[in-house]
Write a protein that holds these residues in place. Structure first.
Motif, PDB file in Angstrom:
ATOM      1  N   ALA A  89      37.249 -14.852  -0.412  1.00  0.00           N
ATOM      2  CA  ALA A  89      37.688 -16.242  -0.570  1.00  0.00           C
ATOM      3  C   ALA A  89      37.411 -17.037   0.701  1.00  0.00           C
ATOM      4  O   ALA A  89      36.981 -18.190   0.652  1.00  0.00           O
ATOM      5  N   SER A  90      37.625 -16.433   1.847  1.00  0.00           N
ATOM      6  CA  SER A  90      37.378 -17.099   3.123  1.00  0.00           C
ATOM      7  C   SER A  90      35.894 -17.399   3.300  1.00  0.00           C
ATOM      8  O   SER A  90      35.510 -18.500   3.697  1.00  0.00           O
ATOM      9  N   VAL A  91      35.044 -16.434   2.986  1.00  0.00           N
ATOM     10  CA  VAL A  91      33.598 -16.635   3.105  1.00  0.00           C
ATOM     11  C   VAL A  91      33.160 -17.724   2.142  1.00  0.00           C
ATOM     12  O   VAL A  91      32.385 -18.604   2.494  1.00  0.00           O
ATOM     13  N   ARG A  92      33.689 -17.707   0.906  1.00  0.00           N
ATOM     14  CA  ARG A  92      33.325 -18.721  -0.082  1.00  0.00           C
ATOM     15  C   ARG A  92      33.718 -20.110   0.411  1.00  0.00           C
ATOM     16  O   ARG A  92      32.941 -21.052   0.315  1.00  0.00           O
ATOM     17  N   ALA A  93      34.934 -20.260   0.969  1.00  0.00           N
ATOM     18  CA  ALA A  93      35.382 -21.559   1.462  1.00  0.00           C
ATOM     19  C   ALA A  93      34.510 -22.030   2.615  1.00  0.00           C
ATOM     20  O   ALA A  93      34.172 -23.205   2.720  1.00  0.00           O
ATOM     21  N   GLU A  94      34.124 -21.120   3.495  1.00  0.00           N
ATOM     22  CA  GLU A  94      33.317 -21.490   4.645  1.00  0.00           C
ATOM     23  C   GLU A  94      31.869 -21.756   4.268  1.00  0.00           C
ATOM     24  O   GLU A  94      31.158 -22.426   4.997  1.00  0.00           O
ATOM     25  N   SER A  95      31.427 -21.236   3.126  1.00  0.00           N
ATOM     26  CA  SER A  95      30.020 -21.380   2.765  1.00  0.00           C
ATOM     27  C   SER A  95      29.760 -22.577   1.854  1.00  0.00           C
ATOM     28  O   SER A  95      28.681 -22.715   1.323  1.00  0.00           O
ATOM     29  N   VAL A  96      30.758 -23.440   1.679  1.00  0.00           N
ATOM     30  CA  VAL A  96      30.543 -24.638   0.881  1.00  0.00           C
ATOM     31  C   VAL A  96      29.413 -25.436   1.515  1.00  0.00           C
ATOM     32  O   VAL A  96      29.343 -25.569   2.725  1.00  0.00           O
ATOM     33  N   PRO A  97      28.504 -25.940   0.708  1.00  0.00           N
ATOM     34  CA  PRO A  97      27.288 -26.546   1.241  1.00  0.00           C
ATOM     35  C   PRO A  97      27.540 -27.791   2.092  1.00  0.00           C
ATOM     36  O   PRO A  97      27.878 -28.841   1.584  1.00  0.00           O
ATOM     37  N   SER A  98      27.384 -27.641   3.399  1.00  0.00           N
ATOM     38  CA  SER A  98      27.521 -28.794   4.283  1.00  0.00           C
ATOM     39  C   SER A  98      26.267 -29.655   4.239  1.00  0.00           C
ATOM     40  O   SER A  98      26.222 -30.732   4.829  1.00  0.00           O
ATOM     41  N   SER A  99      25.231 -29.201   3.528  1.00  0.00           N
ATOM     42  CA  SER A  99      23.992 -29.972   3.434  1.00  0.00           C
ATOM     43  C   SER A  99      24.192 -31.298   2.687  1.00  0.00           C
ATOM     44  O   SER A  99      23.324 -32.159   2.731  1.00  0.00           O
ATOM     45  N   PHE A 100      25.325 -31.487   2.020  1.00  0.00           N
ATOM     46  CA  PHE A 100      25.656 -32.769   1.405  1.00  0.00           C
ATOM     47  C   PHE A 100      26.034 -33.792   2.473  1.00  0.00           C
ATOM     48  O   PHE A 100      26.025 -34.988   2.221  1.00  0.00           O
ATOM     49  N   THR A 101      26.405 -33.315   3.658  1.00  0.00           N
ATOM     50  CA  THR A 101      26.844 -34.188   4.737  1.00  0.00           C
ATOM     51  C   THR A 101      25.737 -35.157   5.124  1.00  0.00           C
ATOM     52  O   THR A 101      24.594 -34.759   5.321  1.00  0.00           O
ATOM     53  N   GLY A 102      26.087 -36.428   5.206  1.00  0.00           N
ATOM     54  CA  GLY A 102      25.131 -37.450   5.621  1.00  0.00           C
ATOM     55  C   GLY A 102      25.409 -38.781   4.962  1.00  0.00           C
ATOM     56  O   GLY A 102      26.395 -38.954   4.248  1.00  0.00           O
ATOM     57  N   THR A 103      24.516 -39.718   5.192  1.00  0.00           N
ATOM     58  CA  THR A 103      24.596 -41.039   4.577  1.00  0.00           C
ATOM     59  C   THR A 103      23.498 -41.134   3.524  1.00  0.00           C
ATOM     60  O   THR A 103      22.354 -40.760   3.771  1.00  0.00           O
ATOM     61  N   TRP A 104      23.875 -41.623   2.350  1.00  0.00           N
ATOM     62  CA  TRP A 104      22.994 -41.665   1.192  1.00  0.00           C
ATOM     63  C   TRP A 104      22.956 -43.081   0.628  1.00  0.00           C
ATOM     64  O   TRP A 104      23.990 -43.738   0.531  1.00  0.00           O
ATOM     65  N   VAL A 105      21.778 -43.549   0.228  1.00  0.00           N
ATOM     66  CA  VAL A 105      21.645 -44.849  -0.438  1.00  0.00           C
ATOM     67  C   VAL A 105      20.988 -44.641  -1.801  1.00  0.00           C
ATOM     68  O   VAL A 105      20.139 -43.781  -1.972  1.00  0.00           O
ATOM     69  N   ASN A 106      21.419 -45.456  -2.774  1.00  0.00           N
ATOM     70  CA  ASN A 106      20.923 -45.267  -4.135  1.00  0.00           C
ATOM     71  C   ASN A 106      19.447 -45.587  -4.260  1.00  0.00           C
ATOM     72  O   ASN A 106      18.908 -46.435  -3.560  1.00  0.00           O
ATOM     73  N   ASP A 107      18.809 -44.854  -5.159  1.00  0.00           N
ATOM     74  CA  ASP A 107      17.393 -45.027  -5.486  1.00  0.00           C
ATOM     75  C   ASP A 107      17.347 -45.707  -6.850  1.00  0.00           C
ATOM     76  O   ASP A 107      17.503 -45.057  -7.886  1.00  0.00           O
ATOM     77  N   ASN A 108      17.160 -47.009  -6.846  1.00  0.00           N
ATOM     78  CA  ASN A 108      17.179 -47.795  -8.090  1.00  0.00           C
ATOM     79  C   ASN A 108      16.080 -47.409  -9.067  1.00  0.00           C
ATOM     80  O   ASN A 108      16.259 -47.543 -10.275  1.00  0.00           O
ATOM     81  N   VAL A 109      14.961 -46.946  -8.581  1.00  0.00           N
ATOM     82  CA  VAL A 109      13.821 -46.653  -9.455  1.00  0.00           C
ATOM     83  C   VAL A 109      14.089 -45.422 -10.311  1.00  0.00           C
ATOM     84  O   VAL A 109      13.778 -45.406 -11.509  1.00  0.00           O
ATOM     85  N   ARG A 110      14.699 -44.392  -9.743  1.00  0.00           N
ATOM     86  CA  ARG A 110      14.903 -43.130 -10.464  1.00  0.00           C
ATOM     87  C   ARG A 110      16.205 -43.080 -11.264  1.00  0.00           C
ATOM     88  O   ARG A 110      16.371 -42.224 -12.135  1.00  0.00           O
ATOM     89  N   SER A 111      17.157 -43.953 -10.974  1.00  0.00           N
ATOM     90  CA  SER A 111      18.486 -43.892 -11.582  1.00  0.00           C
ATOM     91  C   SER A 111      18.516 -44.546 -12.958  1.00  0.00           C
ATOM     92  O   SER A 111      17.802 -45.519 -13.202  1.00  0.00           O
ATOM     93  N   THR A 112      19.364 -43.994 -13.860  1.00  0.00           N
ATOM     94  CA  THR A 112      19.464 -44.521 -15.225  1.00  0.00           C
ATOM     95  C   THR A 112      20.897 -44.432 -15.743  1.00  0.00           C
ATOM     96  O   THR A 112      21.676 -43.576 -15.309  1.00  0.00           O
ATOM     97  N   TRP A 113      21.222 -45.318 -16.664  1.00  0.00           N
ATOM     98  CA  TRP A 113      22.477 -45.266 -17.416  1.00  0.00           C
ATOM     99  C   TRP A 113      22.120 -45.162 -18.892  1.00  0.00           C
ATOM    100  O   TRP A 113      21.140 -45.759 -19.354  1.00  0.00           O
ATOM    101  N   SER A 114      22.923 -44.437 -19.662  1.00  0.00           N
ATOM    102  CA  SER A 114      22.601 -44.209 -21.074  1.00  0.00           C
ATOM    103  C   SER A 114      22.648 -45.468 -21.918  1.00  0.00           C
ATOM    104  O   SER A 114      22.023 -45.527 -22.974  1.00  0.00           O
ATOM    105  N   ASP A 115      23.356 -46.500 -21.466  1.00  0.00           N
ATOM    106  CA  ASP A 115      23.397 -47.736 -22.245  1.00  0.00           C
ATOM    107  C   ASP A 115      22.204 -48.646 -21.935  1.00  0.00           C
ATOM    108  O   ASP A 115      22.062 -49.724 -22.511  1.00  0.00           O
ATOM    109  N   GLY A 116      21.322 -48.207 -21.006  1.00  0.00           N
ATOM    110  CA  GLY A 116      20.128 -48.961 -20.674  1.00  0.00           C
ATOM    111  C   GLY A 116      20.359 -50.165 -19.771  1.00  0.00           C
ATOM    112  O   GLY A 116      19.449 -50.952 -19.548  1.00  0.00           O
ATOM    113  N   HIS A 117      21.571 -50.308 -19.235  1.00  0.00           N
ATOM    114  CA  HIS A 117      21.896 -51.485 -18.432  1.00  0.00           C
ATOM    115  C   HIS A 117      22.035 -51.170 -16.940  1.00  0.00           C
ATOM    116  O   HIS A 117      22.784 -51.844 -16.235  1.00  0.00           O
TER     117      HIS A 117
END
Length: 162
Positions: free
Chosen positions: A18-46
């Motif tokens: 359990a300790s190893v699992r908690a410590e091995s959570v992916p820190s690679s998510f860490t950072g600043t992210w901005v949306n990519d309008n070209v690739r993103s979609t919503w099912s209602d098409g809007h």
């Protein structure tokens, strides 16, 4: 005596796992992210292509996720700023900045996947799975969200690391 030794060893192994699992959570998510309008979609098409302006800052340390986002899509309104600080244990933690939801539940799934549930009064408003793509250069979140009118739509949103 042998039985209690076996139980003690089993408990020790379970705690270390359990300790190893908690410590091995992916820190690679860490950072600043901005949306990519070209690739993103919503099912209602809007999906507001070319208009959506969302920046997320994510920090992961151990089994702990800190999130901050600024959604500046609507130019005639103040930006929506969402913040939460949650342990990835699936338990509810307060979320600020939204009148649609006020609690978040975060948990790590298998591999480099994180589940994010945003709720209000035990009602699920947004459910999302986050994953990394393109060698960690892209954060993709796929989910379903319920509008203020009570209708739901699926979405797939891509974010680029800045």
């Amino acid at each position: 005596m042998k039985k209690s030794l076996f139980l003690a060893v089993t408990l020790l192994v379970a705690c270390e796992t359990a300790s190893v699992r908690a410590e091995s959570v992916p820190s690679s998510f860490t950072g600043t992210w901005v949306n990519d309008n070209v690739r993103s979609t919503w099912s209602d098409g809007h999906y507001p292509t070319g208009k959506m302006k969302l920046k997320m800052t994510v920090s992961i340390s151990g089994n702990h996720l800190i999130y901050h986002s600024v959604n500046d899509t609507l130019k005639n309104k103040a930006p929506m700023i969402i913040d939460f600080d949650a342990v990835m244990d699936g338990k509810p933690y307060p979320l600020s900045g939204s009148d649609r939801y006020d609690v978040v539940r975060v948990r790590r799934l298998e591999g480099d996947h994180i589940e994010i549930l945003e709720m209000k009064n035990d009602d699920l408003i947004v459910g999302a799975i986050w994953t990394l793509e393109d060698g960690g250069k892209t954060l993709m979140r796929w989910g379903v969200g319920k509008s203020q009118k009570g209708t739901s739509k699926a979405y797939q949103e891509f974010f680029t690391r800045k």
